[in-house]
Design an enzyme around this catalytic site. Structure first.
Site, PDB file in Angstrom:
ATOM      1  CE1 TYR A  13      -3.165  -3.094   0.919  1.00  0.00           C
ATOM      2  CE2 TYR A  13      -4.502  -1.186   0.423  1.00  0.00           C
ATOM      3  CZ  TYR A  13      -4.378  -2.543   0.568  1.00  0.00           C
ATOM      4  OH  TYR A  13      -5.468  -3.353   0.353  1.00  0.00           O
ATOM      5  CG  ASP A  88      -7.323   1.534  -1.215  1.00  0.00           C
ATOM      6  OD1 ASP A  88      -7.499   2.079  -0.113  1.00  0.00           O
ATOM      7  OD2 ASP A  88      -8.017   0.572  -1.593  1.00  0.00           O
ATOM      8  CG  HIS A 108     -20.481   1.252   1.451  1.00  0.00           C
ATOM      9  ND1 HIS A 108     -20.642   0.819   0.157  1.00  0.00           N
ATOM     10  CD2 HIS A 108     -19.450   0.536   1.957  1.00  0.00           C
ATOM     11  CE1 HIS A 108     -19.749  -0.121  -0.099  1.00  0.00           C
ATOM     12  NE2 HIS A 108     -19.007  -0.309   0.987  1.00  0.00           N
ATOM     13  CB  THR A 120     -22.661  -5.993   4.445  1.00  0.00           C
ATOM     14  OG1 THR A 120     -22.047  -4.733   4.167  1.00  0.00           O
ATOM     15  CG2 THR A 120     -23.142  -6.603   3.148  1.00  0.00           C
ATOM     16  CD  GLU A 178     -17.422  -0.696   5.406  1.00  0.00           C
ATOM     17  OE1 GLU A 178     -16.715   0.061   4.708  1.00  0.00           O
ATOM     18  OE2 GLU A 178     -18.080  -1.639   4.931  1.00  0.00           O
TER      19      GLU A 178
HETATM   20  C1  GAL Z   1     -17.535  -3.487  -0.602  1.00  0.00           C
HETATM   21  C2  GAL Z   1     -16.231  -2.823  -0.218  1.00  0.00           C
HETATM   22  C3  GAL Z   1     -15.758  -3.366   1.121  1.00  0.00           C
HETATM   23  C4  GAL Z   1     -16.880  -3.241   2.147  1.00  0.00           C
HETATM   24  C5  GAL Z   1     -18.115  -3.931   1.635  1.00  0.00           C
HETATM   25  C6  GAL Z   1     -19.259  -3.855   2.616  1.00  0.00           C
HETATM   26  O1  GAL Z   1     -18.037  -2.879  -1.753  1.00  0.00           O
HETATM   27  O2  GAL Z   1     -15.253  -3.094  -1.183  1.00  0.00           O
HETATM   28  O3  GAL Z   1     -14.632  -2.674   1.549  1.00  0.00           O
HETATM   29  O4  GAL Z   1     -17.134  -1.890   2.395  1.00  0.00           O
HETATM   30  O5  GAL Z   1     -18.509  -3.346   0.400  1.00  0.00           O
HETATM   31  O6  GAL Z   1     -20.304  -4.667   2.187  1.00  0.00           O
HETATM   32 MN    MN Z   2      -9.822   0.932   0.588  1.00  0.00          MN
END
Ligand code: GAL
Ligand code: MN
Length: 224
Positions: A13, A88, A108, A120, A178
């Site tokens: 990274y 990143d 998100h 999620t 997260e």
């Molecule tokens: C994806 C992401 C992950 C996480 C996930 C949660 O799109 O790349 O880092 O945030 O969603 O569901």
């Molecule tokens: Mn990232």
């Protein structure tokens, strides 16, 4: 305002640091006293406040991010605001004082506008990141977050504790830090909720994008 811009970049990274910081200096909170606080295992490629840390295999760097930040909290405390940004990432348009607040979270891009049953969140009641069905109205991205220094460090402390509690019971939440950020934001809602333009996948043609999450080969970059 004095702003700490915190980036954790170990192993492969490290390659992201130069371009990210260049973009931040151009676009992020122009006119403020922005300082890069870089946590890395290699000498920094740019002038910054460097905190040397060891590399851990993925997901260690992200799961332990609050431990990492808090280990250097003495360097963050003199700042008015602290922001954490994944390595990143890349700023592509001006980001101004709209991001300044006590607790700052980004929606998100994958879940904005979707029903909460698709979020999620961590769904195992054993985890400290658990969010039961029916609770929670937003799913926040972990890649960019921050706030007033005291507020953000308090959040980091609470999440470090929750992550440690999980680890003691051999649990890692589904989306690591997260998941804990989402749980924390449920308990203490962010005072600034930024739209997904502040954490937009590079390959998504979203108008008004400001901060990109770069497309990358996950397998390659996460291999030791
Ligand atoms: C994806 C992401 C992950 C996480 C996930 C949660 O799109 O790349 O880092 O945030 O969603 O569901
Ligand atoms: Mn990232």
């Amino acid at each position: 305002m004095r702003i700490a811009f915190c980036v954790i970049a170990t192993g492969k990274y490290g390659r992201f640091v130069g371009p990210l910081w260049e973009s931040a200096q151009r676009f992020f909170l122009a006119g403020h006293d922005l300082r890069l606080v870089l946590f890395s295992d290699a000498p920094p490629p740019v002038r910054c406040d460097w905190v040397a840390i060891a590399h851990r295999p993925w997901p260690g760097p992200t799961l332990y991010r609050y431990h990492t930040l808090l280990a250097a909290q003495g360097r963050l405390q003199p700042c008015d605001y602290v922001f954490y940004c994944d390595a990143d990432m890349r700023f592509v348009a001006p980001v101004g004082e709209e991001v300044l607040g006590q607790r700052v979270a980004v929606l998100h891009p994958g879940f904005c506008g979707k029903p909460a049953c698709e979020f999620t969140y961590e769904r195992r009641p054993e985890s400290r990141a658990y969010i039961p069905p029916g609770l929670g109205t937003h799913y926040y991205a972990g890649g960019f977050q921050g706030g007033r220094t005291d507020d953000y460090l308090a959040a980091a402390q609470a999440m470090r504790q929750a992550i440690d509690d999980d680890l003691r019971r051999d649990l890692v939440a589904i989306w690591h830090d997260e998941s804990h950020w989402n749980r924390y934001c449920l308990d203490r809602p962010p005072t600034v909720v930024l739209p997904p333009e502040y954490c937009c996948p590079e390959s998504w043609p979203m108008p008004g994008r400001k901060l990109l999450a770069l497309d990358k080969n996950h397998a390659e970059i996460r291999s030791p």
